[in-house]
Design a protein around this motif. Structure first.
Motif, PDB file in Angstrom:
ATOM      1  N   GLU A 133       0.707  -1.365  -0.149  1.00  0.00           N
ATOM      2  CA  GLU A 133       0.295  -0.068   0.027  1.00  0.00           C
ATOM      3  C   GLU A 133       0.970   0.922  -0.119  1.00  0.00           C
ATOM      4  OE1 GLU A 133      -2.936  -0.150   2.791  1.00  0.00           O
ATOM      5  OE2 GLU A 133      -3.729  -1.635   1.956  1.00  0.00           O
ATOM      6  N   VAL A 134       0.473   2.378  -0.519  1.00  0.00           N
ATOM      7  CA  VAL A 134       1.282   3.430  -1.004  1.00  0.00           C
ATOM      8  C   VAL A 134       0.247   4.225  -0.512  1.00  0.00           C
ATOM      9  CG1 VAL A 134       2.737   4.768  -2.826  1.00  0.00           C
ATOM     10  CG2 VAL A 134       2.949   2.238  -2.681  1.00  0.00           C
ATOM     11  N   PRO A 135       0.674   5.620   0.154  1.00  0.00           N
ATOM     12  CA  PRO A 135      -0.357   6.622   0.626  1.00  0.00           C
ATOM     13  C   PRO A 135      -0.314   8.129  -0.800  1.00  0.00           C
ATOM     14  CG  PRO A 135       2.036   6.828   1.638  1.00  0.00           C
ATOM     15  CD  PRO A 135       1.385   6.171   0.960  1.00  0.00           C
ATOM     16  N   TYR A 136      -1.612   7.880  -0.696  1.00  0.00           N
ATOM     17  CA  TYR A 136      -1.713   8.759  -1.553  1.00  0.00           C
ATOM     18  C   TYR A 136      -1.313  10.381  -1.303  1.00  0.00           C
ATOM     19  CZ  TYR A 136      -5.248   6.677  -5.144  1.00  0.00           C
ATOM     20  OH  TYR A 136      -5.686   5.684  -5.361  1.00  0.00           O
ATOM     21  N   GLU A 137      -0.273  11.548  -2.334  1.00  0.00           N
ATOM     22  CA  GLU A 137       0.176  12.522  -1.317  1.00  0.00           C
ATOM     23  C   GLU A 137      -0.783  13.957  -1.789  1.00  0.00           C
ATOM     24  OE1 GLU A 137       4.201  13.164  -2.851  1.00  0.00           O
ATOM     25  OE2 GLU A 137       4.658  11.168  -2.668  1.00  0.00           O
ATOM     26  N   TYR A 138      -2.196  13.764  -2.691  1.00  0.00           N
ATOM     27  CA  TYR A 138      -2.912  14.760  -3.194  1.00  0.00           C
ATOM     28  C   TYR A 138      -4.588  13.907  -2.814  1.00  0.00           C
ATOM     29  CZ  TYR A 138       1.473  16.884  -4.444  1.00  0.00           C
ATOM     30  OH  TYR A 138       2.251  17.820  -4.323  1.00  0.00           O
ATOM     31  N   PRO A 160      -2.121  19.393  -0.863  1.00  0.00           N
ATOM     32  CA  PRO A 160      -1.671  18.360  -0.529  1.00  0.00           C
ATOM     33  C   PRO A 160      -2.358  17.995   1.118  1.00  0.00           C
ATOM     34  CG  PRO A 160      -0.913  20.176   0.321  1.00  0.00           C
ATOM     35  CD  PRO A 160      -1.527  20.622  -1.095  1.00  0.00           C
ATOM     36  N   ILE A 161      -2.524  16.537   0.845  1.00  0.00           N
ATOM     37  CA  ILE A 161      -2.381  15.383   2.275  1.00  0.00           C
ATOM     38  C   ILE A 161      -1.838  15.269   3.169  1.00  0.00           C
ATOM     39  CG2 ILE A 161      -3.504  13.283   3.430  1.00  0.00           C
ATOM     40  CD1 ILE A 161      -4.775  12.581  -0.247  1.00  0.00           C
ATOM     41  N   SER A 162      -0.714  15.700   2.785  1.00  0.00           N
ATOM     42  CA  SER A 162      -0.169  15.565   4.275  1.00  0.00           C
ATOM     43  C   SER A 162       0.832  16.859   3.801  1.00  0.00           C
ATOM     44  CB  SER A 162       0.732  14.115   4.521  1.00  0.00           C
ATOM     45  OG  SER A 162       1.437  14.011   3.787  1.00  0.00           O
TER      46      SER A 162
END
Length: 267
Positions: free
Chosen positions: A50-55, A66-68
């Motif tokens: 699993e790779v997190p989305y960034e946006y 941006p998410i983080s």
């Protein structure tokens, strides 16, 4: 979270033994372990992580947020009505964007994908790494249609794109930016993110040539962090896109990779 497939090679190496007294025992145990492992993972096996989305897309103003702690100084390149044979510039645009080390979403219309030429173009740009979005089947004002007619417009194009690329579109852009709650419900049911834009000029009188379009796309008053830039399959857009990318970078913006943008996932 999205799934990214990473190939894992199943190579096993026996550890060197430090004592002659334990060589035979360790060799037997290592052989047993290797035999058991090879039964479950082959050289060509793949696993998913699993790779997190960034946006994510702002659902009100449709900027890229941006998410983080992702870079805020980004813009998203998008191209609607692609491709339109026999004089499509979609491939030229895609090659320029890729050669510039950028990325984009190409929003397609189902009615343009009936020809083998158009299907080949979509397949090629998908294989180049570009995201294929849904721009309806026949380009209607979605807000004027019934739920069932809207559903057919969206689903039909999703089906065609999946037939060509093996993947269903993750993003839907309504023609003219016109949609209603039915559109939102259908997008949800199809596991899609609804997307409009923040600005675009290549269909506006006075900007249908290379130099004026490149200038306004880089110096538009609407340009800002997370800008969602709308363009089309047009010859002047194809001619200008290289200068647009260079100009945006000179202004301090990088082109966001659409694969890092959040959308609902299919099971």
């Amino acid at each position: 979270m999205k799934k990214m497939m990473i190939a894992v090679a199943a190579s096993i190496f026996l550890a060197a033994c430090q004592s002659n007294e334990v060589v035979e025992v360790e060799a037997v145990e290592s052989q047993a372990s290797e035999s058991s492992f090879s039964e479950t993972i082959d050289e060509n096996d793949e696993i998913s992580i699993e790779v997190p989305y960034e946006y994510k897309i702002n659902p009100v103003i449709f900027t890229v947020e941006p998410i983080s702690d992702a870079d805020t100084e980004v813009v998203l390149l998008t191209f609607d009505d692609a491709p339109q044979p026999p004089d499509s510039k979609t491939l030229d645009i895609a090659h320029t964007v890729r050669d510039k080390g950028a990325n984009a979403i190409f929003f397609v219309m189902g009615q343009f994908l009936e020809s083998e030429e158009a299907k080949d173009i979509v397949k090629e740009i998908h294989e180049m790494g570009f995201e294929i979005g849904n721009h309806s089947y026949s380009h209607p004002d979605m807000s004027s249609l019934s739920y069932d007619d809207q559903f057919e417009e969206i689903q039909a194009t999703n089906d065609i794109v999946e037939e060509i690329t093996g993947e269903r579109p993750r993003f839907f852009r309504a023609p003219y930016g016109a949609y209603n709650s039915d559109t939102e419900d259908i997008a949800d049911s199809e596991n899609m993110t609804l997307m409009n834009w923040t600005y675009g000029y290549d269909w506006v009188d006075g900007y249908m040539d290379e130099s004026s379009l490149a200038d306004i796309m880089v110096h538009a008053p609407e340009l800002g962090s997370g800008g969602n830039l709308l363009m089309h399959d047009r010859p002047w857009t194809s001619a200008a896109i290289g200068d647009i990318i260079d100009g945006l970078r000179a202004q301090g913006y990088e082109m966001v990779d659409p694969k890092l943008i959040e959308s609902p996932e299919e099971e």
